[in-house]
Design an enzyme around this catalytic site. Structure first.
Site, PDB file in Angstrom:
ATOM      1  N   HIS A   6       6.921 -24.592   3.562  1.00 17.14           N
ATOM      2  CA  HIS A   6       8.258 -24.764   3.133  1.00 17.14           C
ATOM      3  C   HIS A   6       9.231 -25.730   3.628  1.00 17.14           C
ATOM      4  CE1 HIS A   6       8.759 -22.733   6.899  1.00 17.14           C
ATOM      5  NE2 HIS A   6       9.992 -23.014   6.710  1.00 17.14           N
TER       6      HIS A   6
ATOM      7  N   ASP B 144       0.211 -23.412  14.341  1.00 15.21           N
ATOM      8  CA  ASP B 144       0.928 -22.753  13.741  1.00 15.21           C
ATOM      9  C   ASP B 144       2.233 -24.048  13.090  1.00 15.21           C
ATOM     10  OD1 ASP B 144       2.376 -20.301  12.878  1.00 15.21           O
ATOM     11  OD2 ASP B 144       4.174 -20.862  14.323  1.00 15.21           O
TER      12      ASP B 144
ATOM     13  N   HIS C 180       3.635 -28.390   9.236  1.00 16.64           N
ATOM     14  CA  HIS C 180       5.052 -28.827   9.232  1.00 16.64           C
ATOM     15  C   HIS C 180       5.003 -30.313   9.680  1.00 16.64           C
ATOM     16  CE1 HIS C 180       5.877 -24.952   7.925  1.00 16.64           C
ATOM     17  NE2 HIS C 180       5.936 -24.490   9.095  1.00 16.64           N
TER      18      HIS C 180
ATOM     19  N   LYS D 131       8.602 -23.178  21.023  1.00 19.34           N
ATOM     20  CA  LYS D 131       9.664 -21.967  21.117  1.00 19.34           C
ATOM     21  C   LYS D 131      10.363 -21.992  22.369  1.00 19.34           C
ATOM     22  CE  LYS D 131       6.774 -19.176  17.847  1.00 19.34           C
ATOM     23  NZ  LYS D 131       7.883 -19.109  16.753  1.00 19.34           N
TER      24      LYS D 131
ATOM     25  N   ASP E  47      -3.830  -1.026  -2.944  1.00 21.24           N
ATOM     26  CA  ASP E  47      -4.551  -1.532  -1.771  1.00 21.24           C
ATOM     27  C   ASP E  47      -5.294  -2.685  -2.222  1.00 21.24           C
ATOM     28  OD1 ASP E  47      -5.663  -2.289   0.404  1.00 21.24           O
ATOM     29  OD2 ASP E  47      -6.771  -0.112   1.003  1.00 21.24           O
ATOM     30  N   LEU E  48      -4.863  -4.139  -1.653  1.00 21.08           N
ATOM     31  CA  LEU E  48      -5.429  -5.208  -2.166  1.00 21.08           C
ATOM     32  C   LEU E  48      -6.881  -5.256  -1.635  1.00 21.08           C
ATOM     33  CD1 LEU E  48      -2.434  -7.656  -1.512  1.00 21.08           C
ATOM     34  CD2 LEU E  48      -3.427  -6.864  -3.565  1.00 21.08           C
TER      35      LEU E  48
ATOM     36  N   GLU F 158      12.361 -24.717  18.316  1.00 18.85           N
ATOM     37  CA  GLU F 158      12.956 -23.302  17.934  1.00 18.85           C
ATOM     38  C   GLU F 158      13.605 -22.566  18.891  1.00 18.85           C
ATOM     39  OE1 GLU F 158      10.248 -20.965  14.661  1.00 18.85           O
ATOM     40  OE2 GLU F 158       9.158 -21.828  16.546  1.00 18.85           O
TER      41      GLU F 158
ATOM     42  N   LYS G  77       0.776 -20.443   4.800  1.00 16.37           N
ATOM     43  CA  LYS G  77       0.238 -20.599   5.891  1.00 16.37           C
ATOM     44  C   LYS G  77      -0.073 -19.234   6.821  1.00 16.37           C
ATOM     45  CE  LYS G  77       3.747 -21.287   9.488  1.00 16.37           C
ATOM     46  NZ  LYS G  77       4.492 -21.898  10.347  1.00 16.37           N
TER      47      LYS G  77
ATOM     48  N   ARG H 122       0.794  -1.323  -0.015  1.00 17.60           N
ATOM     49  CA  ARG H 122       0.009  -0.037   0.068  1.00 17.60           C
ATOM     50  C   ARG H 122       0.770   1.346   0.139  1.00 17.60           C
ATOM     51  NH1 ARG H 122      -3.568  -1.895   5.044  1.00 17.60           N
ATOM     52  NH2 ARG H 122      -1.456  -2.568   5.429  1.00 17.60           N
TER      53      ARG H 122
END
Ligand code: NAP
Length: 488
Positions: A173, A230, A235, A333, A87-88, A211, A143, A44
């Site tokens: 990925h 998530d 994954h 995490k 602006d989508l 992570e 995602k 934008r």
């Protein structure tokens, strides 16, 4: 590759700058992206082509500094880049954009939706309305594809109203990682493993995606998601599918995706009746990661929350090949190290001829393990029992046959996005998730979430820098097993 058009919606965002544009630069350096290709960034903000190019130059500065071939190519690569303000969410500006992109109708056109999923439907409709959704068009979505079955369906329906399924590329990925593809090569390119790849010979499988990072500036976003949605829904389940699937008849995209789908549909349901026994969710508290003090999740978020930053699940694939073999999944995490691996543990020898560990005359024989390291130090290790050299008795020790990718193949390991982006341009959907896979994954995940919400239990706290709550250790240890630790 013939010149193509690639439009990154969200061309100034984190994903574009950190992953997509560096990946495209590498493909350019290797000669896969030729002159005449146009790469557009759309957002934008108002800015010139030159201003965007300079931002991209900064984003690739580190990789250019590390490799003279990349440094030499940067200017020529930047010349392929263009920035357009759009602006989508609105209907304005699309006609001018369409006139420009539509001026090469015979080209492959890729629209990469590196923006939040709330914009997906509008973008699909606008592309259709301005005549950019034809057969040469491919759309790439990241995602999160929804937050549950119902919302994923809404997104997929919106895309499906405009595009044929063959035009939609849903990225996970992890599937683009070299070691993940190597899992398929290992299983089906060697006669050694497949006869043993079943409950008769495999004791259990562990899949860990750990992570060290926390949620940092993205706490508000993450809090609506959590580790189950998530990481596990995409994954970890995709990795589980590649380990557990039946041999596909070929490498054809649908042959592989059909087999993965069967695995997802064979997962033992987890819900109200058994979630407490088969799942553990955790949330990090303040601690130290890699020698650095870090705050807890709630401190970063600034309010109370039951969102999990860690999850561990004992899953099972209910079919003839895998009945009774646990698949222990864990991800979180702020864990002790950044590490992703799959560990396939074989059954123990039925009888030891080397003495009895019970009377102290020998050490126990460790079961063989095949360890597929996705990151860091990508490679494969096969742990075998060996005789310790030297005179005296038969002293046995577990030793790894080590196939390090870096040592064996040398050179740079390409990032997953390099492979995936070029596959989209080629129109090869093998490493992308089909709609029914996404649906089946949510179908398994949703009842776990519902059971957690119904229980009103808070996630178990764990100290940042460890391996998650002690309940995750108990989940595997009460079955007489332990989480794998690289014994080197
Ligand atoms: P981000 O850093 O917030 O970037 C969002 C981009 O979208 C910016 O360029 C923003 O620019 C643009 N944008 C937002 N609203 C727009 C609109 N109405 N019209 C045009 N452009 C708009 O987000 P991100 O981290 O790159 O992530 C993008 C998407 O990919 C998210 O859905 C995320 O969940 C997903 N994803 C990201 C990663 C990652 O590594 N970052 C990994 C997996 C998935 P303006 O605000 O200037 O318009």
């Amino acid at each position: 590759m013939a010149p193509f058009d690639l439009v990154i919606f969200g061309g100034t965002g984190d994903l574009a700058m950190r992953k997509l544009l560096p990946a495209l630069l590498h493909r350019f350096v290797d000669g896969q992206i030729g002159p005449g290709t146009r790469i557009y960034g759309v957002a934008r903000d108002s800015r010139s082509d030159e201003a965007w190019r300079e931002r991209v130059r900064e984003a690739v500065a580190d990789i250019a500094a590390a490799d003279p071939r990349v440094a030499e190519a940067v200017d020529a690569f930047l010349a392929l880049l263009h920035y357009r303000q759009l602006d989508l969410a609105s209907e304005e500006s699309w006609p001018a954009f369409a006139a420009e992109i539509g001026n090469s109708p015979d080209r492959v056109r890729v629209f990469y939706l590196a923006v939040g999923p709330s914009l997906f439907a509008n973008v699909a409709d606008r592309l259709d309305a301005v005549g950019l959704a034809g057969a040469g068009t491919r759309v790439v979505v990241e995602k999160p594809i929804g937050k549950d079955s119902a919302s994923a369906q809404v997104i997929n329906e919106a895309l499906g109203r405009v595009f044929d399924e063959s035009q939609v590329f849903r990225i996970d990925h992890y599937l683009g990682k070299e070691t993940v593809q190597n899992l398929t090569a290992l299983r089906f390119g060697n006669a050694l493993f497949e006869p043993l790849w079943k409950a008769e010979h495999i004791d259990h499988v562990q899949i860990t995606v750990a992570e060290t990072v926390g949620v940092e500036g993205r706490a508000a976003y993450y809090d609506r998601s959590g580790a189950l949605r998530d990481m596990v829904q995409n994954h970890l389940l995709q990795l589980l599918c590649l380990v557990a699937m039946e041999p596909p008849a070929s490498l054809a995209a649908d042959a592989i995706r059909d087999e993965k789908l069967k695995v997802l549909r064979a997962l033992r349901p987890i819900g109200n009746g058994n979630a407490a026994q088969l799942t553990v969710r955790g949330q990090y508290r303040a601690g130290a990661v890699e020698g650095r003090a870090v705050p807890g999740y709630l401190d970063e978020l600034g309010e109370p929350s039951n969102t999990e930053t860690f999850v561990s699940i004992k899953a099972e694939v209910q079919n003839w090949r895998w009945a009774g073999v646990p698949f222990y999944l864990r991800t979180g995490k702020r864990l002790a190290e950044r590490m992703s691996e799959i560990v396939v543990t074989f059954r123990r020898v039925p009888h030891s001829i080397f003495g009895d560990p019970a009377d102290g005359s020998a050490s126990p024989l460790a079961p063989n393990k095949l360890v597929i390291r996705l990151q860091p130090d990508e490679g494969v290790k096969l742990w075998l029992m060996n005789k310790v050299p030297g005179p005296g008795g038969m002293r046995m020790r577990e030793v790894a046959m080590d196939l390090s990718f870096a040592e064996t193949f040398g050179g740079r390991q390409p990032d997953a996005y390099e492979r995936l982006l070029m596959d989209v341009v080629r129109g090869n959907p093998m490493l992308f998730m089909r709609r029914d896979e996404v649906d089946a994954a949510w179908h398994w995940i949703d009842p776990i979430r519902v059971a957690w919400e119904a229980s009103h239990d808070a996630p178990k706290p764990y100290t940042a820098g460890g391996w998650g709550p002690s309940a995750a250790v108990a989940l595997i240890e009460r079955d007489g097993r332990t989480w794998h630790e690289d014994a080197q």
